[in-house]
Design a protein around this motif. Structure first.
Motif, short mmCIF file in Angstrom:
data_model
loop_
_atom_site.label_atom_id
_atom_site.label_comp_id
_atom_site.label_asym_id
_atom_site.label_seq_id
_atom_site.Cartn_x
_atom_site.Cartn_y
_atom_site.Cartn_z
N ILE A 92 0.85 -1.19 0.00
CA ILE A 92 0.00 0.00 0.00
C ILE A 92 0.89 1.24 0.00
CG2 ILE A 92 -1.68 1.32 1.38
CD1 ILE A 92 -2.80 -1.45 2.26
N GLU A 93 1.96 1.19 0.79
CA GLU A 93 2.88 2.33 0.82
C GLU A 93 3.56 2.51 -0.53
OE1 GLU A 93 5.37 1.80 4.29
OE2 GLU A 93 3.57 1.78 5.53
N LEU A 94 3.93 1.40 -1.15
CA LEU A 94 4.55 1.48 -2.49
C LEU A 94 3.57 2.10 -3.48
CD1 LEU A 94 6.70 0.77 -4.61
CD2 LEU A 94 5.77 -1.56 -4.67
N SER A 95 2.34 1.65 -3.41
CA SER A 95 1.32 2.17 -4.30
C SER A 95 1.09 3.68 -4.06
CB SER A 95 0.07 1.32 -4.06
OG SER A 95 -1.04 1.88 -4.53
N ASN A 96 1.12 4.09 -2.77
CA ASN A 96 0.99 5.52 -2.46
C ASN A 96 2.17 6.32 -3.00
OD1 ASN A 96 -1.43 5.13 -1.21
ND2 ASN A 96 -0.58 5.02 0.86
N SER A 97 3.38 5.74 -2.91
CA SER A 97 4.57 6.43 -3.43
C SER A 97 4.47 6.60 -4.95
CB SER A 97 5.85 5.66 -3.15
OG SER A 97 5.96 5.40 -1.81
N ILE A 98 3.93 5.58 -5.61
CA ILE A 98 3.77 5.66 -7.07
C ILE A 98 2.79 6.78 -7.40
CG2 ILE A 98 2.85 4.44 -9.10
CD1 ILE A 98 3.90 1.82 -7.81
N LYS A 99 1.69 6.81 -6.64
CA LYS A 99 0.67 7.85 -6.86
C LYS A 99 1.28 9.23 -6.69
CE LYS A 99 -3.69 6.91 -5.47
NZ LYS A 99 -4.87 6.84 -4.60
N GLU A 100 2.06 9.38 -5.63
CA GLU A 100 2.68 10.67 -5.33
C GLU A 100 3.64 11.08 -6.44
OE1 GLU A 100 3.63 10.78 -1.11
OE2 GLU A 100 5.43 11.87 -1.72
N ALA A 101 4.47 10.14 -6.89
CA ALA A 101 5.46 10.45 -7.93
C ALA A 101 4.76 10.85 -9.23
CB ALA A 101 6.37 9.24 -8.16
N VAL A 102 3.70 10.14 -9.56
CA VAL A 102 2.98 10.47 -10.80
C VAL A 102 2.30 11.83 -10.66
CG1 VAL A 102 1.06 9.78 -12.31
CG2 VAL A 102 2.62 8.06 -11.43
N PHE A 103 1.73 12.07 -9.48
CA PHE A 103 1.05 13.35 -9.24
C PHE A 103 2.05 14.50 -9.36
CE2 PHE A 103 -0.40 16.69 -6.33
CZ PHE A 103 -1.59 17.01 -6.97
N VAL A 104 3.23 14.35 -8.76
CA VAL A 104 4.25 15.41 -8.82
C VAL A 104 4.65 15.63 -10.27
CG1 VAL A 104 6.65 15.94 -8.21
CG2 VAL A 104 5.07 15.10 -6.47
N SER A 105 4.82 14.55 -11.01
CA SER A 105 5.23 14.71 -12.40
C SER A 105 4.12 15.41 -13.22
CB SER A 105 5.68 13.38 -12.98
OG SER A 105 4.82 12.94 -13.96
N HIS A 106 2.84 15.11 -12.94
CA HIS A 106 1.74 15.84 -13.60
C HIS A 106 1.85 17.33 -13.27
CE1 HIS A 106 -1.49 12.44 -14.05
NE2 HIS A 106 -0.33 12.09 -14.53
N TYR A 107 2.01 17.56 -11.97
CA TYR A 107 2.00 18.94 -11.48
C TYR A 107 3.15 19.74 -12.10
CZ TYR A 107 2.44 22.85 -8.32
OH TYR A 107 2.55 24.12 -7.83
N LEU A 108 4.36 19.12 -12.12
CA LEU A 108 5.52 19.84 -12.65
C LEU A 108 5.35 20.14 -14.13
CD1 LEU A 108 8.54 18.07 -10.93
CD2 LEU A 108 7.57 20.32 -10.44
#
Ligand SMILES: O=C(O)CCC(=O)C(=O)O
Ligand SMILES: [Fe+2]
Length: 192
Positions: free
Chosen positions: A31-47
């Motif tokens: 679940i933590e890995l999945s949350n990290s993936i979500k966060e990384a993708v979100f940051v890349s969208h945002y940037l």
């Protein structure tokens, strides 16, 4: 890090083979890995949005995961951990249709090259348009070092096969053979 969790849970030793699978409620580390993936993708969208990078013009194709997949709940509900001894890999395939779009593979331990090749069927029009008439059988190499994350969705998930051939002579990057050691991968998917 994740490989330690996999080992700590005793997953791989519980099974006689080299694969451990879980459906439904994933273990906390996944679940933590999945949350990290979500966060990384979100940051890349945002940037890419905030810097007004060219990805904007290309639309969602340029995103590592499109928003409708990123925000589904749960993001993943099936997990497979695979260990491969040197020389062992996985043949060219498209993941089963029982899984939704949006697949993540975390690559651990030994570096390797994953090759992508277009599915050979009624997609010839697509092939000619996208890859050029003479490159239908071309394999696209992608280097996976320890900790690399592969995200496949859309065309990459449905129209391209992926494979890892770790037999001697097949693991070359920039003309150099990559030393093949034990490798572990963690694949996260969502059942349809
Ligand atoms: O082990 C890998 O890196 C790939 C695994 C995979 O493609 C699969 O399980 O479908
Ligand atoms: Fe796969």
């Amino acid at each position: 890090m994740q490989v330690l969790f996999v080992a700590a849970e005793g997953w791989l030793s519980e099974f006689s083979g080299n694969q451990a699978m879980r459906f439904g409620n994933l273990p906390q580390w996944a679940i933590e890995l999945s949350n990290s993936i979500k966060e990384a993708v979100f940051v890349s969208h945002y940037l890419s949005e905030s810097r007004n990078l060219p990805t904007r013009d290309k639309g969602k194709e340029a995103y590592p995961l499109p928003p409708e997949l990123l925000w589904r709940e749960p993001l993943f509900d099936q997990l497979i951990a695979n260990t491969y001894q040197p020389g062992e890999g996985i043949c060219a395939h498209v993941d089963l249709m029982r899984f939704e779009d949006g697949i993540a593979i975390l690559s651990l331990e030994s570096s390797c090259v994953m090759h992508f090749s277009l599915v050979e069927d009624e997609l010839s029009d697509y092939r000619e348009e996208k890859a050029g008439k003479n490159s239908s059988s071309a394999k696209i190499p992608v280097l996976l070092t320890e900790g690399s994350l592969v995200l496949m969705w859309g065309e990459a998930r449905y129209f391209w096969k992926h494979e890892i051939n770790r037999k001697p002579g097949f693991q070359k990057w920039m003309g150099q053979e990559i030393d093949q050691r034990k490798r572990t991968s963690i694949t996260l998917r969502k059942l349809c």
